[in-house]
Design a protein around this motif. Sequence first.
Motif, short mmCIF file in Angstrom:
data_model
loop_
_atom_site.label_atom_id
_atom_site.label_comp_id
_atom_site.label_asym_id
_atom_site.label_seq_id
_atom_site.Cartn_x
_atom_site.Cartn_y
_atom_site.Cartn_z
N SER A 25 0.82 -1.20 0.00
CA SER A 25 0.00 0.00 0.00
C SER A 25 0.86 1.25 0.00
N ALA A 26 2.01 1.17 0.68
CA ALA A 26 2.89 2.34 0.72
C ALA A 26 3.53 2.59 -0.63
N GLN A 27 3.74 1.52 -1.41
CA GLN A 27 4.51 1.70 -2.64
C GLN A 27 3.73 2.45 -3.72
N LEU A 28 2.41 2.24 -3.79
CA LEU A 28 1.68 2.85 -4.90
C LEU A 28 1.75 4.37 -4.82
N TRP A 29 1.47 4.94 -3.65
CA TRP A 29 1.52 6.40 -3.57
C TRP A 29 2.96 6.90 -3.70
N THR A 30 3.94 6.05 -3.34
CA THR A 30 5.33 6.44 -3.55
C THR A 30 5.61 6.68 -5.03
N TYR A 31 5.16 5.70 -5.87
CA TYR A 31 5.41 5.84 -7.30
C TYR A 31 4.62 7.01 -7.89
N VAL A 32 3.36 7.18 -7.44
CA VAL A 32 2.54 8.27 -7.97
C VAL A 32 3.15 9.62 -7.60
N LEU A 33 3.58 9.74 -6.34
CA LEU A 33 4.20 10.99 -5.91
C LEU A 33 5.50 11.25 -6.68
N GLY A 34 6.30 10.18 -6.86
CA GLY A 34 7.53 10.32 -7.63
C GLY A 34 7.26 10.77 -9.05
N LEU A 35 6.23 10.17 -9.68
CA LEU A 35 5.87 10.56 -11.05
C LEU A 35 5.45 12.02 -11.09
N ALA A 36 4.63 12.45 -10.11
CA ALA A 36 4.16 13.84 -10.10
C ALA A 36 5.32 14.81 -9.95
N PHE A 78 11.78 6.03 -6.95
CA PHE A 78 11.74 4.89 -7.86
C PHE A 78 12.75 3.81 -7.47
N LEU A 79 13.95 4.22 -7.09
CA LEU A 79 14.97 3.23 -6.72
C LEU A 79 14.97 2.95 -5.22
N HIS A 80 14.12 3.65 -4.46
CA HIS A 80 13.92 3.38 -3.03
C HIS A 80 15.22 3.45 -2.24
N LEU A 81 16.02 4.44 -2.54
CA LEU A 81 17.22 4.68 -1.75
C LEU A 81 16.80 5.43 -0.48
N THR A 82 16.99 4.80 0.67
CA THR A 82 16.55 5.43 1.92
C THR A 82 17.70 5.52 2.90
N THR A 83 17.42 6.00 4.11
CA THR A 83 18.43 6.05 5.16
C THR A 83 18.30 4.86 6.09
N ALA A 84 17.50 3.85 5.71
CA ALA A 84 17.31 2.68 6.56
C ALA A 84 18.63 1.91 6.69
N PRO A 85 18.79 1.13 7.76
CA PRO A 85 20.06 0.44 7.99
C PRO A 85 20.46 -0.48 6.84
N ASP A 86 19.46 -1.15 6.19
CA ASP A 86 19.85 -2.07 5.12
C ASP A 86 20.21 -1.32 3.84
N ASN A 87 20.15 0.00 3.85
CA ASN A 87 20.52 0.79 2.69
C ASN A 87 21.85 1.52 2.87
N THR A 88 22.48 1.36 4.06
CA THR A 88 23.71 2.11 4.33
C THR A 88 24.78 1.81 3.29
N ASN A 89 24.93 0.51 2.96
CA ASN A 89 25.96 0.13 1.99
C ASN A 89 25.69 0.77 0.63
N ALA B 100 4.56 -2.52 -12.09
CA ALA B 100 4.86 -3.94 -12.24
C ALA B 100 5.50 -4.49 -10.95
N THR B 101 6.36 -3.68 -10.30
CA THR B 101 6.96 -4.11 -9.04
C THR B 101 5.89 -4.40 -8.00
N ILE B 102 4.87 -3.51 -7.93
CA ILE B 102 3.78 -3.73 -6.97
C ILE B 102 3.01 -5.00 -7.33
N ALA B 103 2.73 -5.18 -8.65
CA ALA B 103 1.98 -6.36 -9.08
C ALA B 103 2.74 -7.64 -8.76
#
Lengths: 130, 219
Positions: A25-36, A78-89, B100-103
């Motif tokens: 559910s979090a991903q859809l608005w992420t992509y829509v916001l990124g597109l906008a 789009f590439l989901h680069l965050t500051t989360a611990p699994d993204n540090t590398n 597609a990633t979501i799907a």
Amino acid sequence: MTIDVHRHGLEDEEDDKGGASDENSAQLWTYVLGLALATVLTVASFWVAKTHLIYDPGIPMALATLAVAQMGIHLVFFLHLTTAPDNTNNILALAFGLLIVGLVIFGSVWIMAHLNHNLMPMQQLMQMQR
Amino acid sequence: MSSADATIPIADPYRLGHRGPNLARGHGGGGPASKRVIVGYGFWLFLLSDIVIFACLFATYAVLANATAGGPRAKDIFELDRVAWETACLLASSFFCGLATIAVARRNQILTQAALIATGLTGLAFIVLEASEFAALHAQGYGPTRSAFLTGFFTLVGCHGVHVTAGLLWLGTMMAQFFAKGFRPDIGRRFLCFSMFWHFLDVVWVAIFSLVYLVGTRL
């Protein structure tokens, strides 16, 4: 601590199935916001390139700034680069990559501009050899 | 409690730099990182090396941008309308790839295939537009051999176009694999790599349309 262990166990099962399904559910608005945001920045770039309202020598810098902003939007949304611990590398690798990119581009432009400046035009060189 | 403490080696007893109660995986605290994270990291390193290649081509173009040898300058040959359409196609393609990633995460075969077809068609439209631009330039006698500026331009933009074409082939194989093999974990990781590749190509295109096309028309 026992709760932690249990949670990680669950995550392992999800990994084995090939994806994190709780973020859907979090991903859809992420992509829509990124597109906008990307669309707004793209339209702004094309407007800057066509307008005569901006001081002309400042336009390349304005376009470069808009480009960097839009690349940041793409990396985060789009590439989901965050500051989360699994993204540090990933972040550290990106920082090193940007260092190399900066060295290559600015170094090349700087050195070649100096060489261009110091190089005598061919005609003058031939006249001196006469 | 004591058994749980024994199973988790705590490398950072004072939890420096860690927010929240959970130990981070892949940092010696919460166990090894998942295979998905490791595969993503490896492919991220490949993408960064690809960015370095593109940086070399950008540097070449920047150095040669004024070496027109009496031929056309950037503002004489760039058509911004076509570039705007190319940009829209690639941005839409990147967005469909996100859908597609979501799907895929929801394991919905029909939505996955539909989103991937939309990704492919918009990507194909981009390639067709770019090919028509190159063909038009070549027909006017402004091919890559005309001047150093055009050599740098065709190399940089053409390299990106070759990447997109390769990505379209990869996209076709991903659709076939999802169809034939279903949503297996290894196929999911391959698709993770593909989606990173596709979004990365859009990032490179942002740099190209801003710094090559738009700046070129104003210099």
